[in-house]
Write a protein that holds these residues in place. Structure first.
Motif, PDB file in Angstrom:
ATOM      1  N   VAL A  71       0.844  -1.185   0.000  1.00 55.19           N
ATOM      2  CA  VAL A  71       0.000   0.000   0.000  1.00 55.19           C
ATOM      3  C   VAL A  71       0.885   1.242   0.000  1.00 55.19           C
ATOM      4  CG1 VAL A  71      -1.806   1.251   1.271  1.00 55.19           C
ATOM      5  CG2 VAL A  71      -1.852  -1.252   1.161  1.00 55.19           C
ATOM      6  N   GLU A  72       1.981   1.196   0.715  1.00 51.86           N
ATOM      7  CA  GLU A  72       3.028   2.227   0.704  1.00 51.86           C
ATOM      8  C   GLU A  72       4.337   1.525   0.400  1.00 51.86           C
ATOM      9  OE1 GLU A  72       2.816   5.532   1.018  1.00 51.86           O
ATOM     10  OE2 GLU A  72       0.661   5.474   1.402  1.00 51.86           O
ATOM     11  N   GLY A  73       5.226   2.203  -0.304  1.00 50.10           N
ATOM     12  CA  GLY A  73       6.515   1.626  -0.662  1.00 50.10           C
ATOM     13  C   GLY A  73       6.447   1.040  -2.066  1.00 50.10           C
ATOM     14  N   ASP A  74       7.582   0.963  -2.706  1.00 46.90           N
ATOM     15  CA  ASP A  74       7.657   0.530  -4.100  1.00 46.90           C
ATOM     16  C   ASP A  74       8.371  -0.816  -4.191  1.00 46.90           C
ATOM     17  OD1 ASP A  74       8.072   0.181  -6.830  1.00 46.90           O
ATOM     18  OD2 ASP A  74       8.681   2.255  -7.170  1.00 46.90           O
ATOM     19  N   TYR A  75       7.580  -1.874  -4.367  1.00 45.78           N
ATOM     20  CA  TYR A  75       8.147  -3.223  -4.454  1.00 45.78           C
ATOM     21  C   TYR A  75       9.124  -3.336  -5.614  1.00 45.78           C
ATOM     22  CZ  TYR A  75       8.649  -8.173  -5.301  1.00 45.78           C
ATOM     23  OH  TYR A  75       9.184  -9.418  -5.525  1.00 45.78           O
ATOM     24  N   LYS A  76       8.804  -2.758  -6.758  1.00 48.57           N
ATOM     25  CA  LYS A  76       9.662  -2.879  -7.940  1.00 48.57           C
ATOM     26  C   LYS A  76      11.052  -2.288  -7.680  1.00 48.57           C
ATOM     27  CE  LYS A  76       5.991  -2.839 -11.375  1.00 48.57           C
ATOM     28  NZ  LYS A  76       5.366  -2.084 -12.467  1.00 48.57           N
ATOM     29  N   GLU A  77      11.098  -1.153  -7.019  1.00 46.46           N
ATOM     30  CA  GLU A  77      12.399  -0.545  -6.692  1.00 46.46           C
ATOM     31  C   GLU A  77      13.128  -1.361  -5.628  1.00 46.46           C
ATOM     32  OE1 GLU A  77      14.105   1.969  -8.177  1.00 46.46           O
ATOM     33  OE2 GLU A  77      12.485   1.793  -9.642  1.00 46.46           O
ATOM     34  N   LEU A  78      12.390  -1.839  -4.639  1.00 45.91           N
ATOM     35  CA  LEU A  78      12.971  -2.621  -3.547  1.00 45.91           C
ATOM     36  C   LEU A  78      13.655  -3.876  -4.084  1.00 45.91           C
ATOM     37  CD1 LEU A  78      11.440  -3.463  -0.171  1.00 45.91           C
ATOM     38  CD2 LEU A  78      12.066  -5.323  -1.673  1.00 45.91           C
ATOM     39  N   ILE A  79      12.986  -4.579  -4.971  1.00 42.02           N
ATOM     40  CA  ILE A  79      13.489  -5.866  -5.431  1.00 42.02           C
ATOM     41  C   ILE A  79      14.714  -5.703  -6.340  1.00 42.02           C
ATOM     42  CG2 ILE A  79      12.146  -6.332  -7.512  1.00 42.02           C
ATOM     43  CD1 ILE A  79      12.509  -8.657  -4.471  1.00 42.02           C
ATOM     44  N   LYS A  80      14.899  -4.530  -6.936  1.00 41.83           N
ATOM     45  CA  LYS A  80      16.069  -4.264  -7.782  1.00 41.83           C
ATOM     46  C   LYS A  80      17.342  -4.098  -6.956  1.00 41.83           C
ATOM     47  CE  LYS A  80      13.498  -1.843 -11.373  1.00 41.83           C
ATOM     48  NZ  LYS A  80      13.274  -0.522 -11.997  1.00 41.83           N
ATOM     49  N   ASP A  81      17.193  -3.758  -5.690  1.00 41.92           N
ATOM     50  CA  ASP A  81      18.331  -3.515  -4.800  1.00 41.92           C
ATOM     51  C   ASP A  81      18.602  -4.797  -4.003  1.00 41.92           C
ATOM     52  OD1 ASP A  81      19.951  -2.882  -2.578  1.00 41.92           O
ATOM     53  OD2 ASP A  81      19.132  -0.866  -2.427  1.00 41.92           O
ATOM     54  N   PRO A  82      19.736  -5.474  -4.269  1.00 34.20           N
ATOM     55  CA  PRO A  82      20.014  -6.746  -3.586  1.00 34.20           C
ATOM     56  C   PRO A  82      19.992  -6.647  -2.058  1.00 34.20           C
ATOM     57  CG  PRO A  82      21.607  -6.357  -5.335  1.00 34.20           C
ATOM     58  CD  PRO A  82      20.795  -5.112  -5.209  1.00 34.20           C
ATOM     59  N   ASP A  83      20.486  -5.550  -1.507  1.00 38.50           N
ATOM     60  CA  ASP A  83      20.489  -5.394  -0.050  1.00 38.50           C
ATOM     61  C   ASP A  83      19.063  -5.266   0.492  1.00 38.50           C
ATOM     62  OD1 ASP A  83      23.286  -5.503   0.248  1.00 38.50           O
ATOM     63  OD2 ASP A  83      23.475  -3.366  -0.197  1.00 38.50           O
ATOM     64  N   MET A  84      18.235  -4.513  -0.204  1.00 40.14           N
ATOM     65  CA  MET A  84      16.853  -4.342   0.247  1.00 40.14           C
ATOM     66  C   MET A  84      16.039  -5.619   0.052  1.00 40.14           C
ATOM     67  SD  MET A  84      16.163  -1.458   1.675  1.00 40.14           S
ATOM     68  CE  MET A  84      14.400  -1.272   1.467  1.00 40.14           C
ATOM     69  N   SER A  85      16.244  -6.308  -1.075  1.00 43.94           N
ATOM     70  CA  SER A  85      15.479  -7.541  -1.292  1.00 43.94           C
ATOM     71  C   SER A  85      15.883  -8.603  -0.271  1.00 43.94           C
ATOM     72  CB  SER A  85      15.625  -8.051  -2.728  1.00 43.94           C
ATOM     73  OG  SER A  85      16.950  -8.327  -3.049  1.00 43.94           O
ATOM     74  N   PHE A  86      17.179  -8.694   0.055  1.00 47.93           N
ATOM     75  CA  PHE A  86      17.628  -9.603   1.111  1.00 47.93           C
ATOM     76  C   PHE A  86      16.911  -9.268   2.424  1.00 47.93           C
ATOM     77  CE2 PHE A  86      20.221  -9.928   4.931  1.00 47.93           C
ATOM     78  CZ  PHE A  86      20.456 -11.298   4.993  1.00 47.93           C
ATOM     79  N   SER A  87      16.834  -7.992   2.725  1.00 50.75           N
ATOM     80  CA  SER A  87      16.231  -7.557   3.987  1.00 50.75           C
ATOM     81  C   SER A  87      14.742  -7.865   4.041  1.00 50.75           C
ATOM     82  CB  SER A  87      16.475  -6.063   4.194  1.00 50.75           C
ATOM     83  OG  SER A  87      17.869  -5.812   4.250  1.00 50.75           O
ATOM     84  N   LEU A  88      14.037  -7.675   2.941  1.00 51.71           N
ATOM     85  CA  LEU A  88      12.612  -8.007   2.909  1.00 51.71           C
ATOM     86  C   LEU A  88      12.409  -9.491   3.176  1.00 51.71           C
ATOM     87  CD1 LEU A  88       9.602  -7.390   2.298  1.00 51.71           C
ATOM     88  CD2 LEU A  88      10.132  -7.902  -0.097  1.00 51.71           C
ATOM     89  N   ILE A  89      13.150 -10.316   2.474  1.00 55.89           N
ATOM     90  CA  ILE A  89      13.022 -11.768   2.636  1.00 55.89           C
ATOM     91  C   ILE A  89      13.392 -12.184   4.055  1.00 55.89           C
ATOM     92  CG2 ILE A  89      13.970 -13.983   1.869  1.00 55.89           C
ATOM     93  CD1 ILE A  89      14.180 -12.490  -0.956  1.00 55.89           C
ATOM     94  N   LYS A  90      14.458 -11.617   4.575  1.00 54.93           N
ATOM     95  CA  LYS A  90      14.900 -11.934   5.933  1.00 54.93           C
ATOM     96  C   LYS A  90      13.842 -11.510   6.961  1.00 54.93           C
ATOM     97  CE  LYS A  90      18.066 -13.214   8.919  1.00 54.93           C
ATOM     98  NZ  LYS A  90      18.484 -14.570   9.119  1.00 54.93           N
ATOM     99  N   SER A  91      13.137 -10.412   6.692  1.00 58.59           N
ATOM    100  CA  SER A  91      12.125  -9.947   7.641  1.00 58.59           C
ATOM    101  C   SER A  91      11.011 -10.989   7.822  1.00 58.59           C
ATOM    102  CB  SER A  91      11.537  -8.598   7.216  1.00 58.59           C
ATOM    103  OG  SER A  91      10.677  -8.728   6.101  1.00 58.59           O
ATOM    104  N   PHE A  92      10.715 -11.758   6.776  1.00 61.39           N
ATOM    105  CA  PHE A  92       9.714 -12.808   6.894  1.00 61.39           C
ATOM    106  C   PHE A  92      10.220 -13.925   7.811  1.00 61.39           C
ATOM    107  CE2 PHE A  92       7.840 -10.583   3.427  1.00 61.39           C
ATOM    108  CZ  PHE A  92       6.496 -10.886   3.462  1.00 61.39           C
ATOM    109  N   SER A  93      11.494 -14.251   7.723  1.00 63.40           N
ATOM    110  CA  SER A  93      12.075 -15.256   8.633  1.00 63.40           C
ATOM    111  C   SER A  93      12.024 -14.773  10.072  1.00 63.40           C
ATOM    112  CB  SER A  93      13.524 -15.550   8.254  1.00 63.40           C
ATOM    113  OG  SER A  93      13.604 -16.142   6.998  1.00 63.40           O
ATOM    114  N   VAL A  94      12.363 -13.512  10.263  1.00 62.41           N
ATOM    115  CA  VAL A  94      12.318 -12.926  11.613  1.00 62.41           C
ATOM    116  C   VAL A  94      10.894 -12.947  12.136  1.00 62.41           C
ATOM    117  CG1 VAL A  94      12.708 -10.804  12.929  1.00 62.41           C
ATOM    118  CG2 VAL A  94      14.402 -11.545  11.238  1.00 62.41           C
ATOM    119  N   MET A  95       9.931 -12.572  11.288  1.00 62.42           N
ATOM    120  CA  MET A  95       8.522 -12.609  11.699  1.00 62.42           C
ATOM    121  C   MET A  95       8.097 -14.011  12.086  1.00 62.42           C
ATOM    122  SD  MET A  95       5.897 -10.457   9.391  1.00 62.42           S
ATOM    123  CE  MET A  95       6.773  -9.433   8.245  1.00 62.42           C
TER     124      MET A  95
END
Length: 132
Positions: free
Chosen positions: A104-128
């Motif tokens: 709803v907020e934030g740009d998934y397309k931009e996030l996924i292009k950045d390896p550091d940010m995409s790693f962090s998104l995926i890792k956040s699911f593990s943490v959750m």
């Protein structure tokens, strides 16, 4: 027992976030600071949010109108599925492209292009997932 994204659940998520040294260091490296909301697509507002400063979760709880940098929404059954297993870039991408995971907020397309940010998104699911 706590409910997904309620005060107790979000506090546990904050504790798990801060216990994960690799995760925090990765976010600190990219100087990640934001307010992230989590909730369900059929609700006007997210249920919970976490406030991150330079990689560290400094506050978490129910959403109280904070200005969000990211607002992730999915149906409860999808959240529970993702939190019960390891997810990867492909499964998150598929969830986004099929509308199961909404930004709803934030740009998934931009996030996924950045390896550091995409790693962090995926890792956040593990943490959750450790809150279960």
């Amino acid at each position: 027992m706590s409910e997904l994204f309620d005060e107790q659940w979000m506090k546990k998520y904050q504790a798990e976030w801060n216990k994960d040294g690799e995760f925090k260091q990765q976010l600190k490296k990219i100087q990640f600071s934001s307010v992230i909301g989590y909730g369900f697509p059929d609700e006007a507002r997210p249920r919970g949010c976490i406030i991150v400063e330079n990689g560290e979760a400094i506050e978490a709880g129910v959403y109280n109108g904070e200005n969000l940098g990211w607002d992730l929404r999915a149906k409860k059954n999808h959240w529970l599925d993702w939190l019960s297993r390891e997810v990867g870039k492909t499964s998150i991408g598929l969830a986004w492209s099929t509308g199961k995971l909404l930004f709803v907020e934030g740009d998934y397309k931009e996030l996924i292009k950045d390896p550091d940010m995409s790693f962090s998104l995926i890792k956040s699911f593990s943490v959750m997932g450790r809150t279960q």
